[in-house]
Design a protein around this motif. Structure first.
Motif, PDB file in Angstrom:
ATOM      1  N   THR A 151     -50.405  39.330   1.988  1.00 29.37           N
ATOM      2  CA  THR A 151     -51.421  39.123   3.034  1.00 29.37           C
ATOM      3  C   THR A 151     -52.814  38.295   2.567  1.00 29.37           C
ATOM      4  O   THR A 151     -53.163  38.540   1.591  1.00 29.37           O
ATOM      5  N   VAL A 152     -53.413  37.635   3.355  1.00 31.04           N
ATOM      6  CA  VAL A 152     -54.576  36.865   3.204  1.00 31.04           C
ATOM      7  C   VAL A 152     -55.226  37.412   4.745  1.00 31.04           C
ATOM      8  O   VAL A 152     -54.882  37.838   5.789  1.00 31.04           O
ATOM      9  N   PHE A 153     -56.655  37.082   4.764  1.00 30.56           N
ATOM     10  CA  PHE A 153     -57.530  37.665   5.815  1.00 30.56           C
ATOM     11  C   PHE A 153     -58.363  36.304   6.300  1.00 30.56           C
ATOM     12  O   PHE A 153     -59.013  35.549   5.504  1.00 30.56           O
ATOM     13  N   LEU A 154     -57.971  36.110   7.772  1.00 34.49           N
ATOM     14  CA  LEU A 154     -59.053  35.032   8.248  1.00 34.49           C
ATOM     15  C   LEU A 154     -59.972  35.378   8.892  1.00 34.49           C
ATOM     16  O   LEU A 154     -60.303  36.144   9.603  1.00 34.49           O
ATOM     17  N   THR A 155     -61.332  34.663   8.551  1.00 35.59           N
ATOM     18  CA  THR A 155     -62.577  35.073   8.814  1.00 35.59           C
ATOM     19  C   THR A 155     -63.132  33.924   9.633  1.00 35.59           C
ATOM     20  O   THR A 155     -63.138  32.880   8.953  1.00 35.59           O
ATOM     21  N   TYR A 156     -63.826  33.999  10.737  1.00 34.87           N
ATOM     22  CA  TYR A 156     -64.470  32.921  11.445  1.00 34.87           C
ATOM     23  C   TYR A 156     -65.884  33.112  11.505  1.00 34.87           C
ATOM     24  O   TYR A 156     -66.359  34.260  11.796  1.00 34.87           O
ATOM     25  N   ASP A 157     -66.871  32.059  11.469  1.00 33.39           N
ATOM     26  CA  ASP A 157     -68.113  32.332  11.469  1.00 33.39           C
ATOM     27  C   ASP A 157     -68.976  31.636  12.544  1.00 33.39           C
ATOM     28  O   ASP A 157     -68.642  30.745  13.026  1.00 33.39           O
ATOM     29  N   ASP A 158     -70.063  32.332  12.868  1.00 34.34           N
ATOM     30  CA  ASP A 158     -71.220  31.765  13.665  1.00 34.34           C
ATOM     31  C   ASP A 158     -70.886  32.125  15.322  1.00 34.34           C
ATOM     32  O   ASP A 158     -71.628  32.743  15.756  1.00 34.34           O
ATOM     33  N   GLY A 159     -69.556  31.389  15.687  1.00 33.44           N
ATOM     34  CA  GLY A 159     -69.103  31.562  17.057  1.00 33.44           C
ATOM     35  C   GLY A 159     -69.632  30.271  17.656  1.00 33.44           C
ATOM     36  O   GLY A 159     -69.550  30.310  19.009  1.00 33.44           O
ATOM     37  N   ALA A 160     -70.076  29.108  17.229  1.00 35.00           N
ATOM     38  CA  ALA A 160     -70.151  28.032  17.961  1.00 35.00           C
ATOM     39  C   ALA A 160     -69.144  27.316  18.514  1.00 35.00           C
ATOM     40  O   ALA A 160     -69.285  26.810  19.801  1.00 35.00           O
ATOM     41  N   GLU A 161     -67.927  27.294  17.902  1.00 43.59           N
ATOM     42  CA  GLU A 161     -66.462  26.858  18.547  1.00 43.59           C
ATOM     43  C   GLU A 161     -65.820  27.672  19.519  1.00 43.59           C
ATOM     44  O   GLU A 161     -65.465  28.952  19.093  1.00 43.59           O
ATOM     45  N   ARG A 162     -65.651  27.542  20.609  1.00 51.48           N
ATOM     46  CA  ARG A 162     -65.077  28.452  21.847  1.00 51.48           C
ATOM     47  C   ARG A 162     -64.035  27.391  22.347  1.00 51.48           C
ATOM     48  O   ARG A 162     -64.061  27.080  23.408  1.00 51.48           O
TER      49      ARG A 162
ATOM     50  N   PRO B  93     -54.767  39.261  13.697  1.00 55.85           N
ATOM     51  CA  PRO B  93     -56.030  40.191  13.493  1.00 55.85           C
ATOM     52  C   PRO B  93     -57.265  39.394  12.576  1.00 55.85           C
ATOM     53  O   PRO B  93     -57.424  40.060  11.666  1.00 55.85           O
ATOM     54  N   VAL B  94     -57.608  38.263  13.278  1.00 52.36           N
ATOM     55  CA  VAL B  94     -58.827  37.838  12.840  1.00 52.36           C
ATOM     56  C   VAL B  94     -60.219  38.357  12.783  1.00 52.36           C
ATOM     57  O   VAL B  94     -60.217  39.210  13.836  1.00 52.36           O
ATOM     58  N   SER B  95     -60.911  38.023  12.021  1.00 54.64           N
ATOM     59  CA  SER B  95     -62.408  38.627  11.825  1.00 54.64           C
ATOM     60  C   SER B  95     -63.396  37.589  12.305  1.00 54.64           C
ATOM     61  O   SER B  95     -63.430  36.616  11.923  1.00 54.64           O
ATOM     62  N   MET B  96     -64.044  38.049  13.549  1.00 53.16           N
ATOM     63  CA  MET B  96     -65.129  36.748  13.913  1.00 53.16           C
ATOM     64  C   MET B  96     -66.466  37.365  13.539  1.00 53.16           C
ATOM     65  O   MET B  96     -67.025  38.631  13.993  1.00 53.16           O
ATOM     66  N   PHE B  97     -67.211  36.650  12.464  1.00 53.15           N
ATOM     67  CA  PHE B  97     -68.435  37.128  12.303  1.00 53.15           C
ATOM     68  C   PHE B  97     -69.607  36.116  12.980  1.00 53.15           C
ATOM     69  O   PHE B  97     -69.736  35.105  12.856  1.00 53.15           O
ATOM     70  N   LEU B  98     -70.387  36.963  13.815  1.00 52.60           N
ATOM     71  CA  LEU B  98     -71.064  36.327  14.970  1.00 52.60           C
ATOM     72  C   LEU B  98     -72.501  36.335  14.799  1.00 52.60           C
ATOM     73  O   LEU B  98     -72.958  37.247  14.396  1.00 52.60           O
ATOM     74  N   THR B  99     -72.994  35.037  15.234  1.00 54.52           N
ATOM     75  CA  THR B  99     -74.384  34.843  15.035  1.00 54.52           C
ATOM     76  C   THR B  99     -74.856  34.862  16.525  1.00 54.52           C
ATOM     77  O   THR B  99     -74.424  33.970  17.504  1.00 54.52           O
ATOM     78  N   ASP B 100     -76.074  35.847  16.982  1.00 56.67           N
ATOM     79  CA  ASP B 100     -76.385  36.085  18.428  1.00 56.67           C
ATOM     80  C   ASP B 100     -76.750  34.537  19.209  1.00 56.67           C
ATOM     81  O   ASP B 100     -76.407  34.041  20.145  1.00 56.67           O
TER      82      ASP B 100
ATOM     83  N   SER C 211     -62.568  31.749   4.575  1.00 62.49           N
ATOM     84  CA  SER C 211     -63.733  31.680   5.815  1.00 62.49           C
ATOM     85  C   SER C 211     -63.598  30.164   6.807  1.00 62.49           C
ATOM     86  O   SER C 211     -63.001  29.213   5.979  1.00 62.49           O
ATOM     87  N   VAL C 212     -63.783  30.428   7.845  1.00 68.59           N
ATOM     88  CA  VAL C 212     -63.537  29.091   8.739  1.00 68.59           C
ATOM     89  C   VAL C 212     -65.071  28.915   9.163  1.00 68.59           C
ATOM     90  O   VAL C 212     -65.203  29.888  10.603  1.00 68.59           O
ATOM     91  N   PRO C 213     -65.544  28.189   8.866  1.00 69.55           N
ATOM     92  CA  PRO C 213     -67.055  27.915   9.440  1.00 69.55           C
ATOM     93  C   PRO C 213     -66.982  26.909  10.652  1.00 69.55           C
ATOM     94  O   PRO C 213     -66.137  26.179  10.794  1.00 69.55           O
TER      95      PRO C 213
ATOM     96  N   GLU D 111     -48.743  36.257   5.075  1.00 63.00           N
ATOM     97  CA  GLU D 111     -49.110  36.735   6.459  1.00 63.00           C
ATOM     98  C   GLU D 111     -50.413  37.164   6.517  1.00 63.00           C
ATOM     99  O   GLU D 111     -51.359  37.362   5.909  1.00 63.00           O
ATOM    100  N   VAL D 112     -51.034  37.149   7.863  1.00 64.52           N
ATOM    101  CA  VAL D 112     -52.452  37.189   8.048  1.00 64.52           C
ATOM    102  C   VAL D 112     -52.607  38.967   8.224  1.00 64.52           C
ATOM    103  O   VAL D 112     -51.786  39.638   8.834  1.00 64.52           O
ATOM    104  N   GLY D 113     -53.380  39.619   7.321  1.00 62.38           N
ATOM    105  CA  GLY D 113     -53.739  40.927   7.458  1.00 62.38           C
ATOM    106  C   GLY D 113     -54.958  41.291   7.984  1.00 62.38           C
ATOM    107  O   GLY D 113     -55.706  40.373   8.236  1.00 62.38           O
ATOM    108  N   ARG D 114     -55.184  42.766   8.519  1.00 66.30           N
ATOM    109  CA  ARG D 114     -56.527  43.095   9.237  1.00 66.30           C
ATOM    110  C   ARG D 114     -57.372  43.319   8.178  1.00 66.30           C
ATOM    111  O   ARG D 114     -57.319  44.307   7.479  1.00 66.30           O
ATOM    112  N   LEU D 115     -58.325  42.613   7.916  1.00 65.26           N
ATOM    113  CA  LEU D 115     -59.358  42.858   6.882  1.00 65.26           C
ATOM    114  C   LEU D 115     -60.031  44.263   7.102  1.00 65.26           C
ATOM    115  O   LEU D 115     -60.213  44.992   6.246  1.00 65.26           O
ATOM    116  N   GLU D 116     -60.100  44.601   8.250  1.00 66.68           N
ATOM    117  CA  GLU D 116     -61.129  45.965   8.520  1.00 66.68           C
ATOM    118  C   GLU D 116     -60.076  47.145   8.084  1.00 66.68           C
ATOM    119  O   GLU D 116     -60.642  48.335   8.056  1.00 66.68           O
TER     120      GLU D 116
END
Length: 277
Positions: free
Chosen positions: A69-80, A94-101, A213-215, A241-246
């Motif tokens: 498994t690998v783990f997909l993480t997405y940053d900021d939240g600019a792309e919707r 089970p992606v992880s979104m690291f969000l900036t307000d 990381s997917v910036p 495959e994609v794993g759940r980082l948490e």
């Protein structure tokens, strides 16, 4: 009529106390129940923060696992990208979104839909500042402030935190611990805006346990859904495959190691790299 020589009662809150008993109470208060020095005065100046009582969180950019498994993480939240929501739902990612307000702007509804189809929402500060060198109060405000924002918007208290630009110092770890963070998450692999992978260190190929990381990018040549689809095709070729980082990180807080290769703490006052999440 009070008889001459009779002791005059001492009145206390409507009750009558004999004078010897009242004197005894006053003597006991003076001897053993006095308030500590400085009590009874609230300073208008903020007191310095107390040292963290929680252990410092570990810093990870790779997960030790026997699974492919690998783990997909997405940053900021600019792309919707609405197609990205469809992709997460269809592939059950089970992606992880690291969000900036401040970057998310009015996009809370988009991330609520992502969460509803299986994405996990995590902390990436309020305003995306470079944290190393900032005082404890400033770093804590950035991390705890985003904890409160995510709690009020989504009813969650994230356990994972990604520092902007992937840079941090010991104060960052202390503030993160005090905000309830169980692990600081960096990355070994970056999915670039054009869909290519770059590697911070180690072999230039995907390995089990990699954190990707997917910036967010400004007008990237490929949409978020297109980049992720390309990455999934490469994972299929490598039988990954994609794993759940948490499920692997932040479940059992432990003292932080010095940091993985390429992710050592930045000394206070140092300038972070302009690249990164």
């Amino acid at each position: 009529m009070r008889r001459r020589g009779a002791r005059r009662p001492v009145r206390r809150r409507g009750a009558l106390w004999p004078l010897p008993a009242a004197l005894a109470l006053l003597t006991a208060a003076a001897a053993g129940c006095a308030a500590p020095a400085g009590a009874g005065h609230v300073s208008s100046r903020a007191a310095p923060p107390a040292p963290a009582t929680a252990p410092l969180p570990p810093v990870v950019d790779h997960v030790t696992t026997d699974d492919n498994t690998v783990f997909l993480t997405y940053d900021d939240g600019a792309e919707r990208d609405p197609r990205f929501i469809d992709l997460v739902r269809e592939r059950r990612l089970p992606v992880s979104m690291f969000l900036t307000d401040s970057v998310m702007g009015p996009g809370y509804g988009h991330f609520a839909r992502l969460r509803a189809v299986g994405a996990n929402l995590q902390n990436h500060t309020l305003d995306h500042p470079a944290l190393p060198g900032l005082p404890y109060a400033g770093q804590r405000a950035q991390i705890c402030g985003q904890q409160r924002k995510l709690a009020s918007r989504f009813g969650i208290r994230p356990r994972l935190f990604r520092p902007p630009y992937g840079t941090y110092d010991t104060t960052t770890l202390r503030a993160a611990a005090d905000c309830g963070i169980a692990a600081v998450v960096l990355w070994r692999v970056t999915l670039e805006p054009d869909g290519h992978l770059t590697y911070a260190h180690g072999p230039h190929r995907l390995r089990p346990g990699d954190i990707v990381s997917v910036p967010s990018g400004e007008a990237p040549p490929l949409s978020l859904a297109e980049r992720t689809t390309r990455l999934l095709a490469e994972l299929d070729e490598r039988d990954l495959e994609v794993g759940r980082l948490e499920d692997h990180v932040g479940r059992h807080p432990s003292p932080a190691p010095p940091g993985p290769a390429g992710a050592t703490p930045i000394p206070s006052g140092a300038t972070p790299s302009p690249s990164g999440a």
